[in-house]
Scaffold this motif. Sequence first.
Motif, PDB file in Angstrom:
ATOM      1  N   GLU A  19      23.427  25.172  19.917  1.00 40.22           N
ATOM      2  CA  GLU A  19      23.238  24.919  21.342  1.00 40.22           C
ATOM      3  C   GLU A  19      23.421  26.191  22.167  1.00 40.22           C
ATOM      4  O   GLU A  19      23.996  26.167  23.258  1.00 40.22           O
ATOM      5  CB  GLU A  19      24.213  23.833  21.832  1.00 40.22           C
ATOM      6  N   GLY A  20      22.945  27.326  21.635  1.00 41.80           N
ATOM      7  CA  GLY A  20      23.004  28.571  22.368  1.00 41.80           C
ATOM      8  C   GLY A  20      24.331  29.296  22.320  1.00 41.80           C
ATOM      9  O   GLY A  20      24.472  30.375  22.906  1.00 41.80           O
ATOM     10  N   LYS A  21      25.329  28.750  21.642  1.00 48.02           N
ATOM     11  CA  LYS A  21      26.642  29.398  21.552  1.00 48.02           C
ATOM     12  C   LYS A  21      26.698  30.263  20.287  1.00 48.02           C
ATOM     13  O   LYS A  21      25.890  30.123  19.382  1.00 48.02           O
ATOM     14  CB  LYS A  21      27.749  28.349  21.537  1.00 48.02           C
ATOM     15  N   ASP A  22      27.720  31.130  20.237  1.00 50.35           N
ATOM     16  CA  ASP A  22      27.856  32.037  19.103  1.00 50.35           C
ATOM     17  C   ASP A  22      28.189  31.272  17.828  1.00 50.35           C
ATOM     18  O   ASP A  22      28.750  30.169  17.853  1.00 50.35           O
ATOM     19  CB  ASP A  22      28.953  33.072  19.372  1.00 50.35           C
ATOM     20  N   VAL A  23      27.869  31.912  16.705  1.00 51.74           N
ATOM     21  CA  VAL A  23      28.179  31.395  15.378  1.00 51.74           C
ATOM     22  C   VAL A  23      29.156  32.360  14.715  1.00 51.74           C
ATOM     23  O   VAL A  23      28.952  33.585  14.759  1.00 51.74           O
ATOM     24  CB  VAL A  23      26.906  31.239  14.529  1.00 51.74           C
ATOM     25  N   ILE A  24      30.205  31.818  14.136  1.00 49.18           N
ATOM     26  CA  ILE A  24      31.241  32.629  13.495  1.00 49.18           C
ATOM     27  C   ILE A  24      31.153  32.423  11.991  1.00 49.18           C
ATOM     28  O   ILE A  24      31.163  31.284  11.500  1.00 49.18           O
ATOM     29  CB  ILE A  24      32.641  32.257  14.000  1.00 49.18           C
ATOM     30  N   VAL A  25      31.094  33.526  11.255  1.00 48.14           N
ATOM     31  CA  VAL A  25      31.085  33.491   9.794  1.00 48.14           C
ATOM     32  C   VAL A  25      32.341  34.211   9.319  1.00 48.14           C
ATOM     33  O   VAL A  25      32.534  35.394   9.624  1.00 48.14           O
ATOM     34  CB  VAL A  25      29.824  34.147   9.214  1.00 48.14           C
ATOM     35  N   THR A  26      33.196  33.498   8.574  1.00 46.66           N
ATOM     36  CA  THR A  26      34.479  34.027   8.128  1.00 46.66           C
ATOM     37  C   THR A  26      34.509  34.018   6.605  1.00 46.66           C
ATOM     38  O   THR A  26      34.081  33.037   5.977  1.00 46.66           O
ATOM     39  CB  THR A  26      35.645  33.187   8.672  1.00 46.66           C
ATOM     40  N   ALA A  27      35.018  35.097   6.029  1.00 48.27           N
ATOM     41  CA  ALA A  27      35.203  35.190   4.578  1.00 48.27           C
ATOM     42  C   ALA A  27      36.644  35.553   4.290  1.00 48.27           C
ATOM     43  O   ALA A  27      37.302  36.243   5.071  1.00 48.27           O
ATOM     44  CB  ALA A  27      34.254  36.224   3.963  1.00 48.27           C
ATOM     45  N   ALA A  28      37.149  35.064   3.165  1.00 51.39           N
ATOM     46  CA  ALA A  28      38.531  35.341   2.771  1.00 51.39           C
ATOM     47  C   ALA A  28      38.648  35.136   1.275  1.00 51.39           C
ATOM     48  O   ALA A  28      37.774  34.527   0.630  1.00 51.39           O
ATOM     49  CB  ALA A  28      39.519  34.453   3.526  1.00 51.39           C
ATOM     50  N   GLY A  29      39.726  35.643   0.743  1.00 50.58           N
ATOM     51  CA  GLY A  29      39.965  35.487  -0.689  1.00 50.58           C
ATOM     52  C   GLY A  29      41.440  35.508  -0.998  1.00 50.58           C
ATOM     53  O   GLY A  29      42.246  36.061  -0.239  1.00 50.58           O
ATOM     54  N   ASP A  30      41.819  34.867  -2.087  1.00 51.20           N
ATOM     55  CA  ASP A  30      43.187  34.936  -2.572  1.00 51.20           C
ATOM     56  C   ASP A  30      43.135  35.239  -4.068  1.00 51.20           C
ATOM     57  O   ASP A  30      42.114  35.701  -4.584  1.00 51.20           O
ATOM     58  CB  ASP A  30      43.963  33.642  -2.265  1.00 51.20           C
ATOM     59  N   ARG A  31      44.209  34.964  -4.762  1.00 49.75           N
ATOM     60  CA  ARG A  31      44.284  35.328  -6.164  1.00 49.75           C
ATOM     61  C   ARG A  31      43.298  34.550  -7.023  1.00 49.75           C
ATOM     62  O   ARG A  31      42.766  35.073  -8.008  1.00 49.75           O
ATOM     63  CB  ARG A  31      45.705  35.095  -6.674  1.00 49.75           C
TER      64      ARG A  31
END
Length: 583
Positions: A450-462
């Motif tokens: 709807e015209g708003k920003d998109v956030i892409v998050t990446a993370a990792g653990d053991r």
Amino acid sequence: MSSAETAAVPPEAASPEETGEAVRTRWQRLSGGLLIGYQFAQRAARALVRGVHQRWRGSLQLRVVSTTLVISLAVAAVLGFFLVQQIRSGLLEAQRESALREHAAGLSTALSELQDGEQPVDRDKQLYDIVEELSGGSGTSSSGHDAMILPSVDGSSGWVAGGVRETTVPDRLRERVQSSGGVDSSYWTYTTIQRERGANEPGLVVGAPLSHAYELYYVFPLTHEQGILDLVQNTLVFVATLLCLVLGVIAYMVTRQVVSPVRAAAGSAERLAEGDLNERMKVRGADDLARLAVSFNEMAGNLQEKIQELEELSRAQRQFVSDVSHELRTPLTTIRMAGDLLYEERDDLDPTMARSVELLQGQLERFEELLADLLEISRHDAGAATLAVEPADIRDAVLKAVGDSEQIAEKRGIKVVLRLPAEPCVAEFDTRRINRILTNLVVNAIEHSEGKDVIVTAAGDRDAVAVAVRDFGVGLKEGEEHLCFDRFWRADPARARTTGGTGLGLSIAKEDAQLHGGWLQAWGEPGAGSQFRLSLPRKSGQELRGSPLPLVPPEKPMGRARPASAPAAEAEQGRPAVTGEGR
């Protein structure tokens, strides 16, 4: 000095400080031991309570038998109480009436002897003789009684037979006798007989005025009645206990006849639910449980037939999709070649024909995409999908997916914000399939943002790596977080589509994630947007036990609406937020 003399020398006395320290040490050890013992007892008690509670909730037979025993004990206790009370009242009433009659006869005898003849020289001897004459038995017999004459004047001793103490007669009874004012009134009360020798015993005292100076009392022991009551009570307790045990055994046997078939039916239902379509119950007799078994077997048979029909239909559909998909590749390739030639020569055509060639090219690309998705679905259905696993950085896959969707984001004026870790997040996965999953998630987020920003998050653990794609658009309704992975499902069919699509993207992405042993999950709320999370194990074939990223966004912990400016606000708070141009 010899060794014996050395051993005889007393040791040096310890200082007060050392003695106090030793006492404190022993006290600390004792306190620690008591605390450990208390904690162990507490844990054992909790474990026992949990075990009993679980056993109680998990066993119908135990509940029925226990309830039967409790109700039986309650009924036996109530009935026994009333029965003992009735017997006790009857025994005491009979003894009281008999005592009143004997006391009245004795009172008449005593009055006659006191009024007969001249005044005796020795009044004490006369009263003692009357008491001995009126006493029935030795006083310890269950059928006898003891007599006593007490003076109405305080401080004087009376004449008592049978070794009974004068304190046996309660003061309240003497006050009533003294205040009666006549010799025709008899009063009684229960008391404890106190003897000079022997133990105390329950008794009944009946008294009346003998003259203006004396009072006549009869003391009746109630040991016989008490023995009868004790016998009745013991008999009732024994019979009630035996009856409760018999009822418990009967309840156990009866409930076993009912519970055993029910347990067998539950076991058959569990095995049927696990996929054993050949499971059937044994039919015994013609009662309700037998009809249940017959109905269960009919249901299982019908279910097996329907599942087999559906499996055959599904196999036919999969085969049809696979055959059609493969058969369409040849004509599509020919059409594609002709379309490419026309598209390359579109500048030499008139505007109407050039526009038609452009539309043809676009529809050919969409047709190829649909055909590729159908082929991929058919491979997953046939179990022929394979992985080309290699170590790769999940950040590279995210950057490639964002780059592939960059034109769509720019066309809609949407910024894709990346939150990538500084350290590499290397895992073993098929880069082609993971890139396809992430591209699909990013494109879907852009289309529904709807015209708003998109956030892409990446993370990792053991043990795992994860990527979350967050949008702030229309969101998902309750239950749609599972439906969105169905084939050809759309959240809003009436909504305009700007990026084409086949309706198979999320379904294929789900299959690809499961093929890696990972998770693809969705969260959303109407008006608050949605978030899709992909979680993969670090090593191929390793079981995934958790994800480094939460499924529910941290800025939406309690379901409150999120403002559109939240991504920028989070970036201002020091969180890493970069665009798709770099890490």
